[in-house]
Design a protein around this motif. Structure first.
Motif, PDB file in Angstrom:
ATOM      1  N   VAL A 127       0.899  -1.168   0.055  1.00 25.07           N
ATOM      2  CA  VAL A 127      -0.037   0.054  -0.063  1.00 25.07           C
ATOM      3  C   VAL A 127       0.958   1.287   0.027  1.00 25.07           C
ATOM      4  O   VAL A 127       0.490   2.322  -0.885  1.00 25.07           O
ATOM      5  N   MET A 128       1.847   1.359   0.906  1.00 26.30           N
ATOM      6  CA  MET A 128       2.646   2.437   0.851  1.00 26.30           C
ATOM      7  C   MET A 128       3.658   2.473  -0.539  1.00 26.30           C
ATOM      8  O   MET A 128       3.741   3.986  -0.950  1.00 26.30           O
ATOM      9  N   ASP A 129       3.926   1.644  -1.110  1.00 31.77           N
ATOM     10  CA  ASP A 129       4.676   1.688  -2.328  1.00 31.77           C
ATOM     11  C   ASP A 129       3.692   2.120  -3.208  1.00 31.77           C
ATOM     12  O   ASP A 129       4.061   3.010  -4.486  1.00 31.77           O
ATOM     13  N   GLN A 130       2.352   1.716  -3.254  1.00 31.95           N
ATOM     14  CA  GLN A 130       1.078   2.347  -4.230  1.00 31.95           C
ATOM     15  C   GLN A 130       1.099   3.905  -4.077  1.00 31.95           C
ATOM     16  O   GLN A 130       0.958   4.584  -5.037  1.00 31.95           O
ATOM     17  N   VAL A 131       1.384   4.293  -3.016  1.00 29.97           N
ATOM     18  CA  VAL A 131       1.303   5.764  -2.661  1.00 29.97           C
ATOM     19  C   VAL A 131       2.486   6.606  -3.207  1.00 29.97           C
ATOM     20  O   VAL A 131       2.340   7.647  -3.816  1.00 29.97           O
ATOM     21  N   ASP A 132       3.606   5.687  -3.140  1.00 30.02           N
ATOM     22  CA  ASP A 132       4.769   6.562  -3.513  1.00 30.02           C
ATOM     23  C   ASP A 132       4.611   6.558  -5.078  1.00 30.02           C
ATOM     24  O   ASP A 132       5.083   7.788  -5.787  1.00 30.02           O
TER      25      ASP A 132
ATOM     26  N   GLY B  80       3.694   9.997  -9.734  1.00 25.60           N
ATOM     27  CA  GLY B  80       3.078  10.260 -10.979  1.00 25.60           C
ATOM     28  C   GLY B  80       2.252  11.458 -10.805  1.00 25.60           C
ATOM     29  O   GLY B  80       2.178  12.361 -11.955  1.00 25.60           O
ATOM     30  N   ALA B  81       1.906  11.987  -9.642  1.00 28.21           N
ATOM     31  CA  ALA B  81       1.187  13.122  -9.651  1.00 28.21           C
ATOM     32  C   ALA B  81       2.016  14.518  -9.861  1.00 28.21           C
ATOM     33  O   ALA B  81       1.859  15.404 -10.458  1.00 28.21           O
ATOM     34  N   MET B  82       3.376  14.169  -9.285  1.00 32.33           N
ATOM     35  CA  MET B  82       4.165  15.308  -9.268  1.00 32.33           C
ATOM     36  C   MET B  82       4.755  15.601 -10.924  1.00 32.33           C
ATOM     37  O   MET B  82       5.113  16.568 -11.084  1.00 32.33           O
ATOM     38  N   THR B  83       4.919  14.490 -11.483  1.00 33.11           N
ATOM     39  CA  THR B  83       5.474  14.592 -12.866  1.00 33.11           C
ATOM     40  C   THR B  83       4.323  14.818 -13.617  1.00 33.11           C
ATOM     41  O   THR B  83       4.621  15.062 -15.017  1.00 33.11           O
TER      42      THR B  83
ATOM     43  N   GLU C 162      -6.319   9.817  -8.388  1.00 33.46           N
ATOM     44  CA  GLU C 162      -5.586   8.437  -7.990  1.00 33.46           C
ATOM     45  C   GLU C 162      -4.675   8.891  -6.743  1.00 33.46           C
ATOM     46  O   GLU C 162      -4.748   8.062  -5.742  1.00 33.46           O
ATOM     47  N   LEU C 163      -4.155   9.897  -6.663  1.00 29.20           N
ATOM     48  CA  LEU C 163      -3.154  10.254  -5.562  1.00 29.20           C
ATOM     49  C   LEU C 163      -4.190  10.482  -4.345  1.00 29.20           C
ATOM     50  O   LEU C 163      -3.659   9.766  -3.313  1.00 29.20           O
ATOM     51  N   VAL C 164      -5.310  11.075  -4.318  1.00 28.13           N
ATOM     52  CA  VAL C 164      -6.095  11.120  -2.935  1.00 28.13           C
ATOM     53  C   VAL C 164      -6.682   9.736  -2.591  1.00 28.13           C
ATOM     54  O   VAL C 164      -6.530   9.533  -1.522  1.00 28.13           O
TER      55      VAL C 164
END
Length: 92
Positions: A38-43, A48-51, A58-60
């Motif tokens: 789960v933490m990897d998916q958040v990373d 992805g959101a930053m780039t 998806e980030l939220v």
């Protein structure tokens, strides 16, 4: 001065330090692996959101899932500590 490469390498070292240990019971290992996933998916979602490669929605969602996973892990930790303290209070 802290640069992004220094911060990224420090983050990578910290992730390795908190990886699940070997030799734990199967249920604990599975739970730790699920939490790590789960933490990897958040990373991945945050990167992805930053780039600009993924949607902020998806980030939220990822952050909400991570929050639930973290609250669950903290609740389990609290119960384990409480049980350990109760064992320490038992007369021998």
């Amino acid at each position: 001065m802290i640069t992004s490469s220094i911060a990224a390498s420090a983050y990578d070292r910290a992730r390795q330090a908190v990886a699940p240990a070997e030799g734990l019971p199967q249920g604990v290992t599975t739970a730790a692996a699920d939490f790590s996933k789960v933490m990897d998916q958040v990373d991945i979602a945050a990167t992805g959101a930053m780039t600009g490669k993924s949607d902020t929605h998806e980030l939220v969602q990822s952050i909400a899932q991570a929050e639930v996973a973290l609250e669950t892990a903290v609740a389990i930790r609290d119960k384990v500590v409480e049980a350990y303290q109760e064992i320490l209070r038992m007369p021998v």
